[in-house]
Design an enzyme around this catalytic site. Sequence first.
Site: not given
Length: 153
Positions: A38, A43-45, A48
């Site tokens: 998401k 974690g996704c930030t 990326a």
Amino acid sequence: MLDVGDAVPEVTLKDADGADFTLARYRGKPLVVYFYPKADTPGCTSEARDFTALAADFAALGMPVVGISKDKPARLKKFAEKYGLAVTLASDETGAMCEAFGTWVEKSLYGRKYMGIERATFLVGADGKILRAWPKVKVKGHAAEVLEAGQGL
């Protein structure tokens, strides 16, 4: 989950601007495809931003990086702008690409079972076949590990 030697499936996605595209647009050059749960979560930030920090190195190898989640294109655009991301973000709202790659899996949190995207990365060759797969990715140091693998091509 897809593995080494498997062909990348042709599923139409939407980019952060809402335009249609498939991974075939990158045929003829190596490619990194990573799946994340998401946009704009910790974690996704981090993942990326790590890929973005190495974007020039991936570009020097002629290796685009595409991040895929089930987020809507507008959310991806906001996410990319908020953090100045230099990777292509793609929306798989229908889940067809996640299903095809095998990253749509049953997960468990505090005893509750639910379906979600397993964080995974695939290094794809110029011929559209997977050269390396990283299932169940741990974010810290992962982008650098993928870059190192790409440099070995």
